[in-house]
Design an enzyme around this catalytic site. Structure first.
Site, PDB file in Angstrom:
ATOM      1  N   GLY A   8       0.858  -1.191   0.000  1.00 14.37           N
ATOM      2  CA  GLY A   8       0.000   0.000   0.000  1.00 14.37           C
ATOM      3  C   GLY A   8       0.888   1.232   0.000  1.00 14.37           C
ATOM      4  N   ALA A   9       2.121   1.048  -0.544  1.00 18.24           N
ATOM      5  CA  ALA A   9       3.178   2.063  -0.443  1.00 18.24           C
ATOM      6  C   ALA A   9       2.832   3.375  -1.137  1.00 18.24           C
ATOM      7  CB  ALA A   9       4.478   1.497  -1.021  1.00 18.24           C
ATOM      8  N   ARG A  36      -0.952   0.307  -8.046  1.00 16.63           N
ATOM      9  CA  ARG A  36      -0.848   1.361  -9.074  1.00 16.63           C
ATOM     10  C   ARG A  36       0.577   1.931  -9.112  1.00 16.63           C
ATOM     11  NH1 ARG A  36      -4.623   5.116  -5.225  1.00 16.63           N
ATOM     12  NH2 ARG A  36      -2.968   5.878  -3.883  1.00 16.63           N
ATOM     13  N   GLY A  97      -1.560  -2.010   9.770  1.00 18.83           N
ATOM     14  CA  GLY A  97      -2.240  -0.787  10.181  1.00 18.83           C
ATOM     15  C   GLY A  97      -3.621  -0.708   9.577  1.00 18.83           C
ATOM     16  N   THR A  99      -7.321  -1.128   8.851  1.00 17.87           N
ATOM     17  CA  THR A  99      -8.418  -1.407   9.776  1.00 17.87           C
ATOM     18  C   THR A  99      -9.505  -2.215   9.059  1.00 17.87           C
ATOM     19  OG1 THR A  99      -9.307   0.773   9.231  1.00 17.87           O
ATOM     20  CG2 THR A  99      -8.001   0.591  11.234  1.00 17.87           C
ATOM     21  N   PRO A 124      -5.163  -0.803  15.509  1.00 15.30           N
ATOM     22  CA  PRO A 124      -6.095   0.106  14.846  1.00 15.30           C
ATOM     23  C   PRO A 124      -5.629   1.554  14.892  1.00 15.30           C
ATOM     24  CG  PRO A 124      -7.051  -0.771  16.882  1.00 15.30           C
ATOM     25  CD  PRO A 124      -5.743  -1.470  16.675  1.00 15.30           C
ATOM     26  N   PHE A 126      -1.832   3.765  15.583  1.00 18.43           N
ATOM     27  CA  PHE A 126      -0.411   3.770  15.936  1.00 18.43           C
ATOM     28  C   PHE A 126       0.023   5.079  16.602  1.00 18.43           C
ATOM     29  CE2 PHE A 126      -0.101   0.160  12.966  1.00 18.43           C
ATOM     30  CZ  PHE A 126       0.732  -0.665  13.703  1.00 18.43           C
ATOM     31  N   HIS A 153     -13.097  11.453  10.725  1.00 26.11           N
ATOM     32  CA  HIS A 153     -12.022  11.119   9.782  1.00 26.11           C
ATOM     33  C   HIS A 153     -12.239  11.813   8.441  1.00 26.11           C
ATOM     34  CE1 HIS A 153     -11.026   7.868  12.597  1.00 26.11           C
ATOM     35  NE2 HIS A 153      -9.860   7.803  11.989  1.00 26.11           N
ATOM     36  N   LYS A 157     -12.097   7.573   3.939  1.00 25.97           N
ATOM     37  CA  LYS A 157     -12.039   6.375   4.786  1.00 25.97           C
ATOM     38  C   LYS A 157     -13.191   5.436   4.414  1.00 25.97           C
ATOM     39  CE  LYS A 157     -11.743   4.872   9.606  1.00 25.97           C
ATOM     40  NZ  LYS A 157     -10.676   3.902   9.303  1.00 25.97           N
ATOM     41  N   GLY A 163     -11.596   1.685  13.510  1.00 25.66           N
ATOM     42  CA  GLY A 163     -11.045   0.637  14.371  1.00 25.66           C
ATOM     43  C   GLY A 163     -10.775   1.166  15.765  1.00 25.66           C
TER      44      GLY A 163
HETATM   45  P1  NAD Z   1      -5.255   4.894   0.855  1.00 24.45           P
HETATM   46  O1  NAD Z   1      -6.475   4.543   0.061  1.00 24.45           O
HETATM   47  O2  NAD Z   1      -4.655   6.239   0.692  1.00 24.45           O
HETATM   48  O3  NAD Z   1      -4.096   3.823   0.577  1.00 24.45           O
HETATM   49  C1  NAD Z   1      -4.327   2.455   0.395  1.00 24.45           C
HETATM   50  C2  NAD Z   1      -3.301   2.002  -0.638  1.00 24.45           C
HETATM   51  O4  NAD Z   1      -3.347   0.577  -0.722  1.00 24.45           O
HETATM   52  C3  NAD Z   1      -3.572   2.552  -2.059  1.00 24.45           C
HETATM   53  O5  NAD Z   1      -2.387   3.097  -2.598  1.00 24.45           O
HETATM   54  C4  NAD Z   1      -4.031   1.322  -2.830  1.00 24.45           C
HETATM   55  O6  NAD Z   1      -3.674   1.390  -4.210  1.00 24.45           O
HETATM   56  C5  NAD Z   1      -3.270   0.225  -2.105  1.00 24.45           C
HETATM   57  N1  NAD Z   1      -3.799  -1.134  -2.246  1.00 24.45           N
HETATM   58  C6  NAD Z   1      -5.090  -1.533  -2.243  1.00 24.45           C
HETATM   59  N2  NAD Z   1      -5.155  -2.864  -2.377  1.00 24.45           N
HETATM   60  C7  NAD Z   1      -3.884  -3.308  -2.457  1.00 24.45           C
HETATM   61  C8  NAD Z   1      -3.308  -4.599  -2.611  1.00 24.45           C
HETATM   62  N3  NAD Z   1      -4.060  -5.695  -2.687  1.00 24.45           N
HETATM   63  N4  NAD Z   1      -1.961  -4.689  -2.697  1.00 24.45           N
HETATM   64  C9  NAD Z   1      -1.181  -3.585  -2.612  1.00 24.45           C
HETATM   65  N5  NAD Z   1      -1.676  -2.342  -2.446  1.00 24.45           N
HETATM   66  C10 NAD Z   1      -3.009  -2.215  -2.379  1.00 24.45           C
HETATM   67  O7  NAD Z   1      -5.667   4.624   2.397  1.00 24.45           O
HETATM   68  P2  NAD Z   1      -4.924   5.183   3.698  1.00 24.45           P
HETATM   69  O8  NAD Z   1      -5.571   6.431   4.140  1.00 24.45           O
HETATM   70  O9  NAD Z   1      -3.454   5.133   3.480  1.00 24.45           O
HETATM   71  O10 NAD Z   1      -5.343   4.057   4.763  1.00 24.45           O
HETATM   72  C11 NAD Z   1      -4.949   2.719   4.593  1.00 24.45           C
HETATM   73  C12 NAD Z   1      -5.495   1.887   5.758  1.00 24.45           C
HETATM   74  O11 NAD Z   1      -4.844   2.299   6.966  1.00 24.45           O
HETATM   75  C13 NAD Z   1      -6.996   2.051   5.998  1.00 24.45           C
HETATM   76  O12 NAD Z   1      -7.536   0.811   6.388  1.00 24.45           O
HETATM   77  C14 NAD Z   1      -7.060   3.035   7.179  1.00 24.45           C
HETATM   78  O13 NAD Z   1      -8.220   2.899   7.949  1.00 24.45           O
HETATM   79  C15 NAD Z   1      -5.836   2.574   7.957  1.00 24.45           C
HETATM   80  N6  NAD Z   1      -5.257   3.550   8.888  1.00 24.45           N
HETATM   81  C16 NAD Z   1      -4.723   3.026  10.022  1.00 24.45           C
HETATM   82  C17 NAD Z   1      -4.080   3.844  10.924  1.00 24.45           C
HETATM   83  C18 NAD Z   1      -3.464   3.222  12.148  1.00 24.45           C
HETATM   84  O14 NAD Z   1      -2.844   3.940  12.970  1.00 24.45           O
HETATM   85  N7  NAD Z   1      -3.562   1.895  12.310  1.00 24.45           N
HETATM   86  C19 NAD Z   1      -3.982   5.216  10.687  1.00 24.45           C
HETATM   87  C20 NAD Z   1      -4.523   5.733   9.503  1.00 24.45           C
HETATM   88  C21 NAD Z   1      -5.146   4.879   8.594  1.00 24.45           C
END
Ligand code: NAD
Length: 265
Positions: A8-9, A36, A97, A99, A124, A126, A153, A157, A163
């Site tokens: 998800g980089a 992507r 990370g 959720t 849920p 960090f 949020h 989201k 979470g």
């Molecule tokens: P985002 O949509 O900006 O990023 C998600 C990324 O994952 C995208 O670049 C997408 O292309 C990629 N992706 C999707 N499916 C994939 C796969 N199968 N393989 C590889 N890459 C894939 O979302 P975000 O805002 O970065 O949030 C990501 C997650 O983190 C959400 O579930 C959010 O709720 C969670 N989150 C957790 C914390 C925490 O502290 N735990 C904090 C913020 C967000």
């Protein structure tokens, strides 16, 4: 050097993790995976210098080619389960990370991680301030059991409630007897007006552009209210917790759920 792959980089959180990992001297970013922007240097994509790590699409192949020791997953509730299957098949430790995982998912992941001899940290939230907010809320619920949670949020989201809100509600549940709150005859003129119900308490989710991640836990007692609030003003707030988990997960087996467990161990 601890070898780390970020999945998800190219996402909002993933990009921040890439930058944080690149900044750590004892951690080596060896791979970056997303669905992507394949073929681009992740250093440039995250606004920095080229780092030689090219964004790829095949997680299994990246794990085989890099010999990664830890994967960090910030993807989507729909894709994290499949990613975990691939990661644990390769017996690699993982920090999650993303959720949206259910209690059953976590139990299943724990089983598979133990079979693989791998560590998994699922948190849920960090952000250290959010951990304290949950801890203080759990304590307050012993004395002020009437409580509602409002989480706020950004509007991209996918899952609701957050979470963090669910985890807060679980901690409160453990510290008070189940009670149905509000007037016994209350009714909603617009569906959902009173929020979602969890063990008798109400959880409300607000989604707006401009927000990052925020939560208020509001307690009400006779002639008084207590509000405990945490704000993640930007995504850097999560990075010290993510880096701590990356360092610790290599010494764990099975699932460790919640950053607070790593702060006390
Ligand atoms: P985002 O949509 O900006 O990023 C998600 C990324 O994952 C995208 O670049 C997408 O292309 C990629 N992706 C999707 N499916 C994939 C796969 N199968 N393989 C590889 N890459 C894939 O979302 P975000 O805002 O970065 O949030 C990501 C997650 O983190 C959400 O579930 C959010 O709720 C969670 N989150 C957790 C914390 C925490 O502290 N735990 C904090 C913020 C967000």
């Amino acid at each position: 050097m601890l070898k780390v792959v970020v999945v998800g980089a190219d996402g909002r959180m993933g990009r921040e993790v890439v930058k944080a990992v690149i900044n750590e001297k004892d951690i080596d970013l060896v791979g970056a995976v997303d669905t992507r922007n394949h073929g681009q240097d992740i250093g440039i994509l995250t606004g920095g210098k080229p780092c030689g790590v090219i964004l790829a699409g095949n997680l299994g192949r990246v794990l085989e080619e890099t010999g990664a020791e830890v994967v960090v997953d910030f993807t989507t509730p729909d894709s994290v389960r499949d990613n975990l299957t691939i990661i644990l098949k390769h017996k690699v430790n993982v920090v999650v990370g993303t959720t949206g995982l259910s209690e059953e998912d976590v139990a299943e992941i724990d089983k598979r991680a133990r079979e693989a001899g791998a560590g998994v940290v699922i948190a849920p939230n960090f952000a250290i301030g959010a951990i304290l907010m949950m801890k203080f809320a759990a304590e307050a619920a012993k004395y002020l059991p009437n409580v509602e949670i409002i989480e706020l949020h950004h509007d991209q989201k996918l899952d609701a409630p957050s979470g963090t809100a669910i985890k807060t509600a679980e901690l409160i549940k453990a510290n008070r007897d189940m009670m149905r709150q509000g007037h016994p005859d209350e009714y909603e003129k617009i569906k959902g007006a009173r929020g979602g119900e969890f063990d008798g308490m109400r959880l409300h989710s607000i989604r707006l552009p401009g927000l990052v991640a925020h939560q208020e836990v509001i307690f009400g007692g006779l002639g008084q209210t207590l509000i405990i609030r945490h704000d993640s003003i930007n995504r850097e707030s999560f990075m010290p917790g993510v880096i701590l988990a990356v360092r610790k997960v290599v010494n764990l087996k099975g699932v460790t759920y919640g950053l607070e467990k790593l702060l006390t161990e």
